[in-house]
Structure formats: structure tokens, C-alpha cells
Design an enzyme around this catalytic site. Structure first.
Site, short mmCIF file in Angstrom:
data_model
loop_
_atom_site.label_atom_id
_atom_site.label_comp_id
_atom_site.label_asym_id
_atom_site.label_seq_id
_atom_site.Cartn_x
_atom_site.Cartn_y
_atom_site.Cartn_z
N VAL A 82 0.97 -0.99 0.02
CA VAL A 82 -0.05 -0.19 0.15
C VAL A 82 0.77 1.14 0.01
CG1 VAL A 82 -1.46 1.24 1.40
CG2 VAL A 82 -1.91 -1.25 1.20
N CYS A 83 0.50 2.17 -0.82
CA CYS A 83 1.03 3.44 -0.83
C CYS A 83 0.17 4.70 -0.91
CB CYS A 83 2.22 3.53 -1.83
SG CYS A 83 1.72 3.61 -3.48
N ALA A 84 0.36 6.03 -1.28
CA ALA A 84 -0.57 6.74 -1.31
C ALA A 84 -1.38 6.70 -2.63
CB ALA A 84 0.15 8.39 -1.01
#
Length: 381
Positions: A75-77
């Protein structure tokens, strides 16, 4: 053997895993401050944070933290960094590796519609759970008509849901002027030629037309006379107004939550409004039927998600279990509320101005303004 290629996982799929108590391991590669502020959690989800910049020279620092035999979600932005890291984890020999499609932005915006129940004379009530931000919206459907309550910015979701149910949206209602998210109530009303309702005491600075949401205005949805009766209940804002739907459900806005109570300070009026908050909770609500099912506009903890992800509780049970409803001394109540205020929601002043119609941020600016958790509640420490 699991798949040995990087796959996409949608926010909807993550939500279903959370609600179904399925195991999922999340590697969150955002910076530590963003992770500590707001993350995916709940159910049987395990999450660790290893910032992306620590993985530029290779994913070895993350590999020893990743358990065997579980689905791995990176997960990232926005998704770009998670793809980069996820591909390296696959190359390192791990199976069942996914990235979150659209990143935390998609997590913030996903809505899960959940049926609350049937209404007495026909019709249904639905709750829309914004799982990544803790916001809750509602739709009353009856006789081919619909009313939405505390509508969120993603108005297309409500339009499509009503269409799928064969209903025309006739009313959109905000229980108060929101400060932690951008309301879609006025926009949805304009798109569907519906009537937009807002408490007049919260509307002194709005620059658009609205219909006053007041105690003597019963809103009827459909031919089956499903009435929504407003109940003035200030404290979170000076205009906060609750709704009783079909004599069964109490839509409490941001006054009362399942495990906590609303905060009175988002317009800078904590000392002025704490007395109103106590009156609403300890007198106005106390005079109502204990059998009403409380449906709030937010949840703060994933432990508030009940069966099928629904957030609801019987009013009488909340008077027995909710710490905010069990402070006998007014002085102690005032201190408990004003001394335990959480940090302000992200961009809350700009969000209030947007909800007044005084500023018009772009869609991308609106996304950025809403990123992060809601902070409308005062939780028992």
C-alpha cells in the site's frame, strides 16, 4: 501455489476481506508520519510500515517482516510506489502479492452500501460505510422515491444506487455543516433536482439556496408515508439536527456515536457549545424511546463495525455502555469533553468553507483535503 505475478486488489476487495475476517498482511510503504496518522486496520488485517525510501536499494528490509502463507498487499498513497515494491517482492520469490489499486486515495473514497432494515409500511433503509475514513451516509427508499442523509462527495455512488433500486432522489439532507469531509448533499440535489435540507443555524454563512431543516418539518419519502422527523440537537454544531426515521431509527449525525460522543469545538465554540451537547444527550435524547436504533454519521474505531459491517446500536443500550452518556456531574462532563479533544480533522476550516459554498476547490484538491481519518468524536481514553 499462489500466483507469482503482481496483482491488483481494489478497495472493495480489501473491505470484503476486512468484513469477512479474512487474513491479510499489509506492507504500507508510505512515510512513517502518514502511516501513524492513518492506516488500513480492522478484522484480521496485520499491517507493518517500511517506508518506500528504505526500499530503494532492495526489498530485503521488508522481506523478513512478511509472513509466509498469507496474501500480501502493498500500500502507498497513489499506487505507484506499491507497484514498484510489489514487483520486487514477487521477484524475490513470494506468492500472492498484490498492490492496492488507486492507493490510499481509493481506500479513502470507497463506499460500502449495507442494508439496515425494512421500513414499516414498505421501503428500506441503507447505510453507506466509508470504510477508510469512518464516514456514514444513509438512503431511505420508499414508493419509488429516495432521500439521502449526510451525503458524501462521491455523489455518483448514490445516484447509481438509487437508479438500481428504481428510485428517484427527492431529498438530500445534512444533519449539520460538516467539518471533516466535503458534503455531496447540495451537489446531489442540484444533479437530481431534489430538495436540499440544512439546519438554518448552521447556514448563516452559506451562499446557496437551501430548505431549512427544523423540528416542525416532517419530510415524507414515497407514497407509503415514511416520515423523517427532525429533532433539534445542538452541541457538535449550533444547528445539529437529528432525524427519526419511521419511528424506528435515530440518525444522530455527529452528536452520538456507538462508542463515543461528538466534539463541540470545530467552529471554535467548545466552551459555548458543551452545555448544548450535554442537553442534547442527557435530556433531548433521554426523552426518546430507548428502542430507537442509533445510526451515527461517523465511526471512530473498527470495533464499532457490527454484523456485516453495519454501525448501529439501540439507544437504551448506549445509555448503559457509552462512557459519554454516563457522566453524572455537569462539571465533570464539561472537563471530560473540553480537556480530551483530539487533533482537528485535516483541512477542517477549508472543508467548512467548501460546505458553505464560499470556496470551490478542484476535485483533486478536495481529495487532498479529505485525506486522513475523521476526528469528530471524543473517545474514552
Amino acid at each position: 501455489m499462489g500466483a507469482r505475478t503482481l496483482q491488483a486488489m481494489t478497495a472493495k476487495e480489501v473491505t470484503q476481506m476486512l468484513l469477512n475476517n479474512e487474513e491479510l498482511f499489509i506492507l504500507d510503504v508510505r512515510n512513517t508520519d502518514d502511516f501513524d496518522n492513518w492506516k488500513i486496520e480492522g478484522g484480521k488485517i496485520e499491517v507493518v510500515n517500511v517506508p518506500y525510501f528504505d526500499l530503494l536499494d532492495g526489498v530485503d528490509p521488508a522481506l523478513d517482516k512478511i509472513p509466509d502463507g498469507k496474501k500480501i498487499l502493498v500500500v502507498c498513497a497513489k499506487e505507484g510506489s506499491s507497484k514498484f515494491v510489489g514487483e520486487q517482492i514477487v521477484e524475490a520469490g513470494r506468492n500472492n502479492v498484490y498492490y492496492l489499486e488507486g492507493g490510499m486515495k481509493s481506500w479513502s473514497e470507497y463506499l460500502e452500501p449495507i442494508k439496515v432494515g425494512d421500513l414499516k409500511d414498505g421501503g428500506e433503509l441503507y447505510q453507506f460505510v466509508r470504510i477508510g475514513k469512518g464516514c456514514l451516509s444513509y438512503m431511505v427508499i420508499s414508493g419509488g422515491e429516495a432521500a439521502t442523509v449526510d451525503t458524501l462527495r462521491m455523489t455518483n455512488v448514490f445516484e447509481q444506487f438509487a437508479k438500481d433500486k428504481g428510485a428517484v432522489i427527492k431529498h438530500t439532507i445534512d444533519t449539520h455543516l460538516h467539518a471533516d469531509h466535503i458534503s455531496g448533499g447540495k451537489l446531489l440535489a442540484d444533479k437530481t433536482n431534489a430538495k436540499y435540507w440544512l439546519p438554518p443555524k448552521d447556514a448563516t454563512e452559506v451562499v446557496f439556496e437551501y430548505t431549512p431543516l427544523e423540528d416542525d418539518n416532517a419530510i415524507t419519502v414515497g407514497n407509503t408515508q415514511i416520515k423523517i422527523q427532525p429533532i433539534y440537537s445542538p452541541g457538535h454544531t449550533i444547528g445539529s439536527t437529528s432525524l427519526i426515521v419511521d419511528d424506528q431509527y435515530l440518525l444522530s449525525g455527529d452528536i452520538l456515536f456507538v462508542q463515543s460522543i461528538g466534539r463541540p469545538d470545530l467552529a471554535g465554540k467548545a466552551e459555548d457549545w458543551v452545555g448544548d451537547l450535554r442537553t442534547s444527550l442527557y435530556k433531548t435524547y433521554k426523552s426518546l424511546s430507548e428502542d430507537l436504533i442509533v445510526l451515527p454519521a461517523h465511526f471512530g474505531q473498527h470495533t464499532e463495525l457490527g454484523e456485516d459491517g453495519k454501525v448501529a446500536a439501540r439507544l437504551g443500550d448506549l445509555y448503559a455502555s457509552n462512557p459519554g452518556l454516563n457522566i453524572e456531574s455537569e462539571e465533570v462532563f464539561r472537563s471530560a469533553v473540553t480537556d480530551n479533544l483530539p487533533p482537528h480533522p485535516n483541512s477542517y476550516q477549508e472543508i467548512r468553507q467548501t460546505n458553505m459554498g464560499r470556496v470551490k476547490p478542484t476535485e483533486e484538491e478536495q481529495r487532498e483535503m479529505e485525506m486522513g481519518p475523521n476526528r469528530c468524536a471524543i473517545h474514552d481514553k
